[in-house]
Motif scaffolding. Structure first.
Motif, PDB file in Angstrom:
ATOM      1  N   UNK A 166      39.700  32.466 -32.421  1.00 41.02           N
ATOM      2  CA  UNK A 166      39.553  33.710 -31.676  1.00 41.02           C
ATOM      3  C   UNK A 166      38.332  34.524 -32.042  1.00 41.02           C
ATOM      4  N   UNK A 167      37.289  33.860 -32.547  1.00 36.26           N
ATOM      5  CA  UNK A 167      36.075  34.589 -32.931  1.00 36.26           C
ATOM      6  C   UNK A 167      35.327  35.073 -31.689  1.00 36.26           C
ATOM      7  N   UNK A 168      34.973  36.327 -31.710  1.00 33.37           N
ATOM      8  CA  UNK A 168      34.202  36.926 -30.628  1.00 33.37           C
ATOM      9  C   UNK A 168      32.726  36.579 -30.796  1.00 33.37           C
ATOM     10  N   UNK A 169      32.050  36.228 -29.724  1.00 37.98           N
ATOM     11  CA  UNK A 169      30.610  35.959 -29.792  1.00 37.98           C
ATOM     12  C   UNK A 169      29.845  37.274 -29.855  1.00 37.98           C
ATOM     13  N   UNK A 170      28.979  37.401 -30.852  1.00 37.48           N
ATOM     14  CA  UNK A 170      28.106  38.565 -30.990  1.00 37.48           C
ATOM     15  C   UNK A 170      26.681  38.081 -30.753  1.00 37.48           C
ATOM     16  N   UNK A 171      26.051  38.585 -29.707  1.00 32.43           N
ATOM     17  CA  UNK A 171      24.737  38.118 -29.308  1.00 32.43           C
ATOM     18  C   UNK A 171      23.626  38.907 -29.995  1.00 32.43           C
ATOM     19  N   UNK A 172      22.757  38.177 -30.682  1.00 27.34           N
ATOM     20  CA  UNK A 172      21.602  38.778 -31.348  1.00 27.34           C
ATOM     21  C   UNK A 172      20.373  38.584 -30.458  1.00 27.34           C
ATOM     22  N   UNK A 173      19.442  39.545 -30.473  1.00 25.31           N
ATOM     23  CA  UNK A 173      18.336  39.511 -29.527  1.00 25.31           C
ATOM     24  C   UNK A 173      17.241  38.500 -29.846  1.00 25.31           C
ATOM     25  N   UNK A 174      17.142  38.072 -31.103  1.00 22.58           N
ATOM     26  CA  UNK A 174      16.004  37.246 -31.510  1.00 22.58           C
ATOM     27  C   UNK A 174      16.478  35.861 -31.920  1.00 22.58           C
ATOM     28  N   UNK A 175      16.359  34.907 -31.021  1.00 21.89           N
ATOM     29  CA  UNK A 175      16.810  33.549 -31.314  1.00 21.89           C
ATOM     30  C   UNK A 175      16.011  32.918 -32.455  1.00 21.89           C
ATOM     31  N   UNK A 176      14.750  33.339 -32.619  1.00 18.46           N
ATOM     32  CA  UNK A 176      13.923  32.762 -33.673  1.00 18.46           C
ATOM     33  C   UNK A 176      14.466  33.068 -35.065  1.00 18.46           C
ATOM     34  N   UNK A 177      15.252  34.130 -35.178  1.00 16.73           N
ATOM     35  CA  UNK A 177      15.825  34.477 -36.472  1.00 16.73           C
ATOM     36  C   UNK A 177      16.835  33.440 -36.953  1.00 16.73           C
ATOM     37  N   UNK A 178      17.307  32.596 -36.027  1.00 20.21           N
ATOM     38  CA  UNK A 178      18.308  31.587 -36.377  1.00 20.21           C
ATOM     39  C   UNK A 178      17.720  30.182 -36.443  1.00 20.21           C
ATOM     40  N   UNK A 179      16.404  30.100 -36.484  1.00 20.47           N
ATOM     41  CA  UNK A 179      15.761  28.793 -36.611  1.00 20.47           C
ATOM     42  C   UNK A 179      16.120  28.168 -37.954  1.00 20.47           C
ATOM     43  N   UNK A 180      16.604  26.936 -37.909  1.00 19.25           N
ATOM     44  CA  UNK A 180      16.918  26.282 -39.179  1.00 19.25           C
ATOM     45  C   UNK A 180      15.955  25.128 -39.437  1.00 19.25           C
ATOM     46  N   UNK A 181      16.072  24.581 -40.640  1.00 18.31           N
ATOM     47  CA  UNK A 181      15.133  23.573 -41.116  1.00 18.31           C
ATOM     48  C   UNK A 181      15.910  22.319 -41.496  1.00 18.31           C
ATOM     49  N   UNK A 182      16.134  21.450 -40.524  1.00 18.48           N
ATOM     50  CA  UNK A 182      16.900  20.232 -40.772  1.00 18.48           C
ATOM     51  C   UNK A 182      16.037  19.078 -41.272  1.00 18.48           C
ATOM     52  N   UNK A 183      14.724  19.220 -41.163  1.00 15.54           N
ATOM     53  CA  UNK A 183      13.809  18.159 -41.589  1.00 15.54           C
ATOM     54  C   UNK A 183      12.640  18.804 -42.325  1.00 15.54           C
ATOM     55  N   UNK A 184      11.867  17.982 -43.012  1.00 19.58           N
ATOM     56  CA  UNK A 184      10.682  18.512 -43.700  1.00 19.58           C
ATOM     57  C   UNK A 184       9.671  19.040 -42.691  1.00 19.58           C
ATOM     58  N   UNK A 185       9.610  18.428 -41.516  1.00 24.37           N
ATOM     59  CA  UNK A 185       8.690  18.912 -40.487  1.00 24.37           C
ATOM     60  C   UNK A 185       9.091  20.318 -40.031  1.00 24.37           C
TER      61      UNK A 185
END
Length: 204
Positions: A166-185
């Protein structure tokens, strides 16, 4: 209310060749330390989910930081890390304790993450750029039984559990803030970026 921050660093990091991702350097500092310093002002206590390199993390993080291996074998995923974190909170405190989770490999996550999720007044999950960001959860520790039941069923998906809980979605304005690093590139690409906007209005 007591707020625990949980840094998720217990994965296999297969896209990085199996290295311990939390120990990889981002602008000269380990990713897990970057996450710790970014999350600490937003919480009462930081916990680290890690399934290896315990001594390295103990040397890196402030004394007394709890480093928690999964309670389940075979790298059962980030929800297993959350289960271990909920379990380490004394049973008598769980009714008043909340946890916010962040992955160790997202160096720019918002500095108002907890404030924004907490304002929803309900269990919540971050979203940005039209996408759910399920590694960023805001849930009460009292959800431990339902989380353990979900994992016992063989399920592992974060987003599915967030919806079932039942988690409510909270929308943040800056998608770049959630960029993750799954590879060295991706890590190198993130290092070359200026930090994106960390704050701003959110919507639910």
């Amino acid at each position: 209310m007591r707020i625990y921050g949980l840094i998720l660093a217990g994965g296999r990091a297969t896209r990085m060749g199996g290295v311990d991702k939390g120990l990889q350097l981002f602008r000269g500092r380990p990713l897990a330390l970057n996450a710790f310093e970014r999350l600490k002002p937003q919480t009462d206590e930081i916990l680290l989910s890690a399934n290896r390199s315990e001594e390295a993390y103990r040397r890196m993080l402030p004394a007394g930081t709890k480093i928690l291996p999964d309670l389940r074998p075979d790298f059962a995923g980030p929800l297993a890390g959350l289960e271990a974190a909920m379990s380490c909170i004394p049973e008598g405190e769980r009714k008043k304790a909340w946890l916010v989770t962040v992955p160790c490999d997202c160096p720019f996550f918002p500095e108002n993450l907890v404030e924004s999720l907490k304002e929803s007044g309900t269990p919540a999950v971050a979203a940005a750029g039209g996408r759910l960001q399920p590694s960023f959860l805001w849930v009460p520790a009292s959800f431990l039984p339902r989380l353990s039941a979900y994992l016992d069923s063989g399920e592992r998906k974060l987003g599915l559990w967030a919806r079932q809980a039942g988690c409510l979605e909270v929308n943040f304005p800056d998608a770049a803030a959630f960029q993750n690093c799954n590879s060295f590139e991706e890590l190198s690409f993130a290092e070359a970026l200026s930090a994106p906007s960390r704050k701003g209005s959110v919507s639910v």
